[in-house]
Scaffold this active site. Structure first.
Site, PDB file in Angstrom:
ATOM      1  N   GLU A 101       0.033  -2.938 -13.087  1.00  0.00           N
ATOM      2  CA  GLU A 101      -0.323  -1.528 -12.931  1.00  0.00           C
ATOM      3  C   GLU A 101       0.876  -0.725 -12.456  1.00  0.00           C
ATOM      4  O   GLU A 101       1.272  -0.783 -11.278  1.00  0.00           O
ATOM      5  CB  GLU A 101      -1.475  -1.352 -11.937  1.00  0.00           C
ATOM      6  N   LYS A 230     -16.940 -15.640  -4.509  1.00  0.00           N
ATOM      7  CA  LYS A 230     -16.523 -15.000  -5.760  1.00  0.00           C
ATOM      8  C   LYS A 230     -17.606 -14.149  -6.402  1.00  0.00           C
ATOM      9  O   LYS A 230     -17.663 -14.021  -7.631  1.00  0.00           O
ATOM     10  CB  LYS A 230     -15.998 -16.055  -6.741  1.00  0.00           C
ATOM     11  N   ASP A 305      -6.360 -17.727  -4.345  1.00  0.00           N
ATOM     12  CA  ASP A 305      -7.408 -17.861  -5.366  1.00  0.00           C
ATOM     13  C   ASP A 305      -7.764 -16.461  -5.854  1.00  0.00           C
ATOM     14  O   ASP A 305      -8.426 -15.692  -5.151  1.00  0.00           O
ATOM     15  CB  ASP A 305      -8.632 -18.546  -4.765  1.00  0.00           C
ATOM     16  N   HIS A 400       1.394   9.494 -11.819  1.00  0.00           N
ATOM     17  CA  HIS A 400       1.341   8.546 -12.930  1.00  0.00           C
ATOM     18  C   HIS A 400       2.119   9.060 -14.132  1.00  0.00           C
ATOM     19  O   HIS A 400       2.806   8.304 -14.804  1.00  0.00           O
ATOM     20  CB  HIS A 400      -0.111   8.270 -13.322  1.00  0.00           C
TER      21      HIS A 400
END
Length: 405
Positions: A101, A230, A305, A400
């Site tokens: 990103e 998760k 993870d 951006h």
């Protein structure tokens, strides 16, 4: 082995003589990976030269991936120096972040610069415990009550069984939850410098054998989703999982204007209307601007993870206008990190942890993982400050556009 050897292995897979997962039984790990690339290239017409250009020995990754073909390369940058006054972290830190990103690191580094000029961030791990919650079936609610009562009275016995499987993990508590003829037991472990999910799973399996032997409960699944791993879950937002960590900073009003091009009042309003009211209306578990951005980038760079970014987004950002400046904080309820095991031993991730200064086991045990959590929380705070400032000054889209992202 040679390219010809890899091509021969690929041909044996095509002919059905071998399966993809059996290649390491017939060749070294790098040749096995090359054979899979050869097979995929022929079957899909894809050039896998970049995928096969990796800097580590494939044998070192055998505990991290199956059917290896190569490596995914993600651009890595760095933010800092970020001063953190933590319970475990101390001094200035350069934090590697990996992301695709554009503008993310520039934004976070603007927040880091603001924090640094305000004297640094304070951070503390408030709670630590990795959980695993098996589900048992019982005959009825009476039996469920019996099991729950027995568990509450015999945590020490369960700890003895669980801790016999590990030289590091310690069982801290077991909490029963009953739903009809289901009994969930949420085991909570101190896993020191390891993230500890595998450790907790193996230890819990041993404890479950004791529960089955001593009560009328029958184990259905070693994970009953009350852990909760998760997946978005309110229990993690409330009770925590991994590290519950907070970071804060007080930025003088004039620095808000000079460095963030906005005002304290504008940031407070943006935080209230966006992070608090907007998140509440959405039914969100995380009340923050984009804490998961920093968590994900840190996880990729530092061998964590990656799927546990789900829990890492359980963050609340608070902002307050005080007489002497803008007070801002981020509290992440369930940040699951470790500095040993898992992906932390892979070469690029190990180097990134070395840059940060918290690779391997800490002294005392657990202190490196605590420090890692504190630095990530402080960096998330930097990201929150910068984005809230961009929103309140209406500079988000222009930033951006300027960076071509």
């Amino acid at each position: 082995m040679t390219d010809a050897d890899a091509a021969d292995l690929a041909q044996r897979v095509r002919e059905g003589d071998l399966r993809l997962y059996e290649l390491e039984d017939h060749a070294d790990a790098d040749t096995a990976a090359a054979a899979r690339r050869h097979l995929l290239a022929e079957e899909t017409g894809t050039d896998l030269g970049a995928v096969g250009d990796y800097a580590f020995d494939a044998a070192d990754a055998e505990s991290n991936v199956e059917n290896m073909i190569g490596a995914a390369q993600v651009p890595m940058g760095v933010v800092g120096p970020l001063p953190v006054d933590g319970g475990a972290a101390s001094g200035e830190h350069h934090l590697p972040l990996a992301t695709t990103e554009g503008a993310l690191l520039a934004s976070v580094n603007r927040g880091v610069s603001t924090i640094r000029n305000a004297g640094g961030a304070t951070a503390r791990v408030l709670k630590s415990g990795m959980t695993r919650a098996p589900v048992f079936k019982v005959e009825d609610v009476a039996a469920a009550g019996e099991v729950s009562a027995w568990v509450r009275e015999h945590v020490d016995d369960l700890a003895e069984a669980a801790e016999s499987t590990t030289s590091h993990g310690e069982l801290q508590d077991v909490t029963p939850y009953v739903v009809g003829d289901n009994v969930f037991l949420r085991f909570d472990y101190d896993t020191k410098d390891a993230m500890g999910m595998n450790m907790a799973t193996i230890a819990t399996e041993a404890a479950c054998e004791v529960v089955e032997a001593e009560t009328p409960a029958d184990l259905v699944a070693l994970s009953g989703n009350l852990c909760s791993d998760k997946k978005p879950a309110a229990i993690n937002a409330v009770e925590g999982r991994g590290r519950t960590v907070a970071a804060d900073v007080l930025v003088p009003h004039e620095q808000v204007e000079e460095r963030l091009d906005t005002t304290t009042e504008a940031i407070v309003e943006a935080n209230t209307r966006k992070n608090l009211v907007g998140s509440a209306k959405a039914g969100a578990l995380g009340f923050n601007a984009h804490a998961a951005n920093v968590v994900a980038a840190a996880f990729l760079a530092l061998g964590q993870d990656i799927a546990q970014v789900v829990e890492g987004s359980n963050a609340i950002t608070t902002v307050d206008a005080r007489e002497d400046g803008l007070y801002a904080s981020v509290t992440i309820a369930s940040l699951e990190v470790g500095t040993v095991g898992g992906g932390t031993k892979l070469p690029t991730q190990a180097e990134a942890l070395d840059v940060l200064g918290y690779a391997g086991g800490g002294d005392p045990a657990g202190s490196n993982a605590d420090a890692l959590a504190e630095v990530i929380a402080a960096a998330a705070l930097a990201g929150e400050l910068s984005l809230l400032a961009a929103l309140s000054s209406r500079h988000l889209s222009s930033a951006h556009a300027e960076l071509g992202r």
